[in-house]
Design a protein around this motif. Structure first.
Motif, mmCIF file in Angstrom:
data_model
loop_
_atom_site.group_PDB
_atom_site.id
_atom_site.type_symbol
_atom_site.label_atom_id
_atom_site.label_comp_id
_atom_site.label_asym_id
_atom_site.label_seq_id
_atom_site.Cartn_x
_atom_site.Cartn_y
_atom_site.Cartn_z
ATOM 1 N N ASN A 55 36.870 40.227 43.563
ATOM 2 C CA ASN A 55 35.980 39.674 44.602
ATOM 3 C C ASN A 55 36.256 40.249 45.989
ATOM 4 O OD1 ASN A 55 34.572 38.155 42.775
ATOM 5 N ND2 ASN A 55 35.511 36.221 43.328
ATOM 6 N N GLY A 56 36.542 41.523 46.069
ATOM 7 C CA GLY A 56 36.759 42.172 47.358
ATOM 8 C C GLY A 56 38.181 42.090 47.889
ATOM 9 N N TYR A 57 39.055 41.392 47.185
ATOM 10 C CA TYR A 57 40.458 41.287 47.591
ATOM 11 C C TYR A 57 41.315 42.119 46.650
ATOM 12 C CZ TYR A 57 39.021 36.992 49.997
ATOM 13 O OH TYR A 57 38.406 36.068 50.791
ATOM 14 N N ARG A 58 42.453 42.560 47.143
ATOM 15 C CA ARG A 58 43.451 43.156 46.260
ATOM 16 C C ARG A 58 44.251 42.001 45.657
ATOM 17 N NH1 ARG A 58 44.402 48.755 47.127
ATOM 18 N NH2 ARG A 58 43.178 49.496 48.880
ATOM 19 N N CYS A 59 44.737 42.187 44.451
ATOM 20 C CA CYS A 59 45.493 41.133 43.777
ATOM 21 C C CYS A 59 46.984 41.286 44.009
ATOM 22 C CB CYS A 59 45.227 41.174 42.272
ATOM 23 S SG CYS A 59 43.560 40.684 41.824
#
Length: 67
Positions: A55-59
């Protein structure tokens, strides 16, 4: 000296620590592959920064060790 970009990360496995599916995000400038210390709900936890996107974030993956 170049400044490192600040990225927003999401913890991909929060239920392992908190028992809920709460979304936890944080910002950090350390490079991918780094292990960082974070305060979450009054606890110090360690997370591995990854380049996996969600969702557009790095994990970031919580790390667990036996004491």
């Amino acid at each position: 000296m170049a400044k490192l970009p600040i990225r927003t990360y999401v913890i991909s496995n929060p239920s392992a620590l908190l028992g809920t599916e709460r979304v936890i995000t944080f910002r950090h400038s350390a490079p991918v592959g780094s292990v960082v210390d974070l305060p979450i709900d009054g606890r110090r936890v360690r997370a591995l920064l990854t380049d996996t996107l969600w969702n557009g974030y790095r994990c970031a993956e919580l790390l667990f060790t036996n004491l």
